[in-house]
Design a protein around this motif. Structure first.
Motif, PDB file in Angstrom:
ATOM      1  N   GLN A 110     114.548  23.447  -1.036  1.00  0.00           N
ATOM      2  CA  GLN A 110     113.252  24.077  -1.252  1.00  0.00           C
ATOM      3  C   GLN A 110     113.327  24.809  -2.577  1.00  0.00           C
ATOM      4  N   MET A 111     112.314  24.635  -3.428  1.00  0.00           N
ATOM      5  CA  MET A 111     112.327  25.240  -4.751  1.00  0.00           C
ATOM      6  C   MET A 111     111.057  26.059  -4.975  1.00  0.00           C
ATOM      7  N   LEU A 112     111.218  27.235  -5.520  1.00  0.00           N
ATOM      8  CA  LEU A 112     110.104  28.112  -5.854  1.00  0.00           C
ATOM      9  C   LEU A 112     109.206  27.439  -6.902  1.00  0.00           C
ATOM     10  N   PRO A 113     107.876  27.422  -6.696  1.00  0.00           N
ATOM     11  CA  PRO A 113     106.985  26.732  -7.646  1.00  0.00           C
ATOM     12  C   PRO A 113     107.108  27.222  -9.082  1.00  0.00           C
ATOM     13  N   GLY A 114     107.224  28.539  -9.278  1.00  0.00           N
ATOM     14  CA  GLY A 114     107.290  29.070 -10.632  1.00  0.00           C
ATOM     15  C   GLY A 114     108.432  28.489 -11.444  1.00  0.00           C
ATOM     16  N   PHE A 115     109.542  28.199 -10.789  1.00  0.00           N
ATOM     17  CA  PHE A 115     110.688  27.597 -11.473  1.00  0.00           C
ATOM     18  C   PHE A 115     110.595  26.077 -11.447  1.00  0.00           C
ATOM     19  N   ALA A 116     110.160  25.530 -10.337  1.00  0.00           N
ATOM     20  CA  ALA A 116     110.117  24.072 -10.191  1.00  0.00           C
ATOM     21  C   ALA A 116     109.174  23.432 -11.192  1.00  0.00           C
ATOM     22  N   LEU A 117     107.988  24.007 -11.386  1.00  0.00           N
ATOM     23  CA  LEU A 117     106.961  23.363 -12.201  1.00  0.00           C
ATOM     24  C   LEU A 117     107.145  23.589 -13.690  1.00  0.00           C
ATOM     25  N   GLY A 118     107.850  24.641 -14.061  1.00  0.00           N
ATOM     26  CA  GLY A 118     107.988  24.916 -15.486  1.00  0.00           C
ATOM     27  C   GLY A 118     109.362  24.673 -16.057  1.00  0.00           C
ATOM     28  N   HIS A 119     110.397  24.642 -15.191  1.00  0.00           N
ATOM     29  CA  HIS A 119     111.755  24.635 -15.726  1.00  0.00           C
ATOM     30  C   HIS A 119     112.702  23.654 -15.030  1.00  0.00           C
ATOM     31  N   PHE A 120     112.597  23.538 -13.709  1.00  0.00           N
ATOM     32  CA  PHE A 120     113.561  22.713 -12.988  1.00  0.00           C
ATOM     33  C   PHE A 120     113.450  21.245 -13.370  1.00  0.00           C
ATOM     34  N   GLY A 121     112.218  20.776 -13.539  1.00  0.00           N
ATOM     35  CA  GLY A 121     112.032  19.373 -13.905  1.00  0.00           C
ATOM     36  C   GLY A 121     112.742  19.011 -15.186  1.00  0.00           C
ATOM     37  N   ALA A 122     112.753  19.955 -16.139  1.00  0.00           N
ATOM     38  CA  ALA A 122     113.405  19.685 -17.421  1.00  0.00           C
ATOM     39  C   ALA A 122     114.916  19.569 -17.283  1.00  0.00           C
ATOM     40  N   SER A 123     115.459  20.166 -16.211  1.00  0.00           N
ATOM     41  CA  SER A 123     116.911  20.124 -16.005  1.00  0.00           C
ATOM     42  C   SER A 123     117.358  18.946 -15.149  1.00  0.00           C
ATOM     43  N   LEU A 124     116.411  18.323 -14.462  1.00  0.00           N
ATOM     44  CA  LEU A 124     116.781  17.277 -13.505  1.00  0.00           C
ATOM     45  C   LEU A 124     117.468  16.083 -14.163  1.00  0.00           C
ATOM     46  N   ALA A 125     117.013  15.703 -15.358  1.00  0.00           N
ATOM     47  CA  ALA A 125     117.616  14.543 -16.021  1.00  0.00           C
ATOM     48  C   ALA A 125     119.097  14.795 -16.299  1.00  0.00           C
ATOM     49  N   GLU A 126     119.417  15.996 -16.767  1.00  0.00           N
ATOM     50  CA  GLU A 126     120.811  16.331 -17.028  1.00  0.00           C
ATOM     51  C   GLU A 126     121.618  16.365 -15.736  1.00  0.00           C
ATOM     52  N   PHE A 127     121.024  16.911 -14.672  1.00  0.00           N
ATOM     53  CA  PHE A 127     121.719  16.944 -13.382  1.00  0.00           C
ATOM     54  C   PHE A 127     121.971  15.526 -12.883  1.00  0.00           C
ATOM     55  N   ASN A 128     120.982  14.641 -13.022  1.00  0.00           N
ATOM     56  CA  ASN A 128     121.148  13.240 -12.609  1.00  0.00           C
ATOM     57  C   ASN A 128     122.270  12.554 -13.379  1.00  0.00           C
ATOM     58  N   ARG A 129     122.343  12.843 -14.683  1.00  0.00           N
ATOM     59  CA  ARG A 129     123.415  12.231 -15.481  1.00  0.00           C
ATOM     60  C   ARG A 129     124.785  12.743 -15.049  1.00  0.00           C
ATOM     61  N   ARG A 130     124.843  14.019 -14.737  1.00  0.00           N
ATOM     62  CA  ARG A 130     126.129  14.602 -14.377  1.00  0.00           C
ATOM     63  C   ARG A 130     126.559  14.211 -12.966  1.00  0.00           C
ATOM     64  N   TYR A 131     125.595  14.096 -12.060  1.00  0.00           N
ATOM     65  CA  TYR A 131     125.906  13.780 -10.659  1.00  0.00           C
ATOM     66  C   TYR A 131     125.032  12.613 -10.198  1.00  0.00           C
TER      67      TYR A 131
END
Length: 309
Positions: free
Chosen positions: A97-118
């Motif tokens: 579960q992710m807080l909207p304020g972080f999910a919509l503005g910041h988490f999405g931008a980090s997901l690609a890097e997380f996918n590459r790493r894991y």
């Protein structure tokens, strides 16, 4: 009887207060969970739960047995993950579960890097700002700004969530800017409805604290809606900087009463004690901690300008 499977079933039922939910989370049928609990009760020669048509709660024996069993399950999971970590990268699905304020503005931008790493981890991301018990609702980890609601949950704080009042330049040009917190009472304000302080706001400057009752002409559980409202010149809003930073730096919003500070909140990962060393959870939590250390990127320029502390 497989004692570990029976103990694992017992721990999951104790945590969820539900045989059906424990079965769902463990990927077995309800009859399997019932059978494992019955085997364990026969082995101990004592009931572990008081059952009714509506409730499942621990017996006195179950209460005494639970904490040690939770530690056993957690330790076995930890050892298993350590062995997997030696041989391979984490794999499997992670429900968060992710807080909207972080999910919509910041988490999405980090997901690609997380996918590459894991690449072996698949994320099932539920976005909302409810305070949840991850155990009861089947989340591996929840990211939220309010304290954990159960002592059986681990809370790992990741960064400070700062807040400030702001408005569009057009609103300030037409109505002026408050010079004191009590001046807010004469303005149109739109506020987040989920803060535990409700309508009571405390703002500090130096050693002075000002308390005001500020109900707001608009209240919403969506900080993004409040952000959009502010951009139109509708009124003064209180926003977390992780939502407002870009608009402030671009001049679309201006800070209000920046010399007064609101109490900060903590963005934290909350997860079951039995997940303390879960490999996938650990990977995601450590990744996010790395992304926002030592200060979140959206706060650094605001701190430099003196708008937040």
């Amino acid at each position: 009887m497989d004692r570990f499977l029976s103990i694992e079933a017992f721990v999951r039922v104790a945590e969820t207060s539900s045989f059906a939910e424990a079965a769902r989370q463990l990927g077995v049928t309800g009859s399997v969970i019932t059978h494992r609990i019955q085997q364990l009760e026969r082995f101990l020669d004592a009931p572990l739960f008081h059952r009714s048509t509506r409730h499942v709660r621990l017996s006195d024996v179950g209460e005494a047995f639970y904490r040690d069993c939770a530690e056993v399950v957690g330790r076995v999971n930890e050892l298993t993950d350590q062995m997997r970590e030696l041989r391979a990268t984490p794999t499997g699905r992670l429900r968060i579960q992710m807080l909207p304020g972080f999910a919509l503005g910041h988490f999405g931008a980090s997901l690609a890097e997380f996918n590459r790493r894991y690449p072996g981890i698949q994320l099932d991301v539920i976005v909302n700002d409810r305070v949840v018990d991850p155990i009861e609702e089947g989340f591996d980890v929840a990211f939220q700004i309010f304290p954990a609601i159960s002592e059986s949950l681990i809370e790992r704080r990741l960064f400070t969530v700062r807040r400030l009042f702001c408005a569009a330049p057009s609103y300030v040009g037409e109505h002026g800017a408050p010079q004191h917190p009590r001046d807010l009472l004469a303005h149109r304000t739109a506020l987040y409805s989920g803060y535990p302080s409700r309508n009571r706001w405390t703002m500090t400057r130096g050693g002075d604290a000002v308390e005001i009752e500020l109900p707001g002409i608009i209240r919403s559980n969506s900080v993004h809606l409040l952000h959009d409202y502010a951009l139109t010149g509708g009124g003064i809003v209180c926003l977390p900087t992780l939502v407002a930073s870009t608009s402030l730096l671009q001049g679309a919003l201006v800070p209000i009463l920046a010399d007064y500070a609101l109490s900060p909140l903590s963005f934290a990962a909350v997860y079951p004690e039995t997940q303390r060393q879960g490999l996938k959870v650990k990977a995601l939590v450590e990744f996010l901690a790395e992304q926002v250390s030592p200060e979140p990127a959206w706060d650094v320029p605001l701190i430099e300008r003196g708008w937040v502390k």
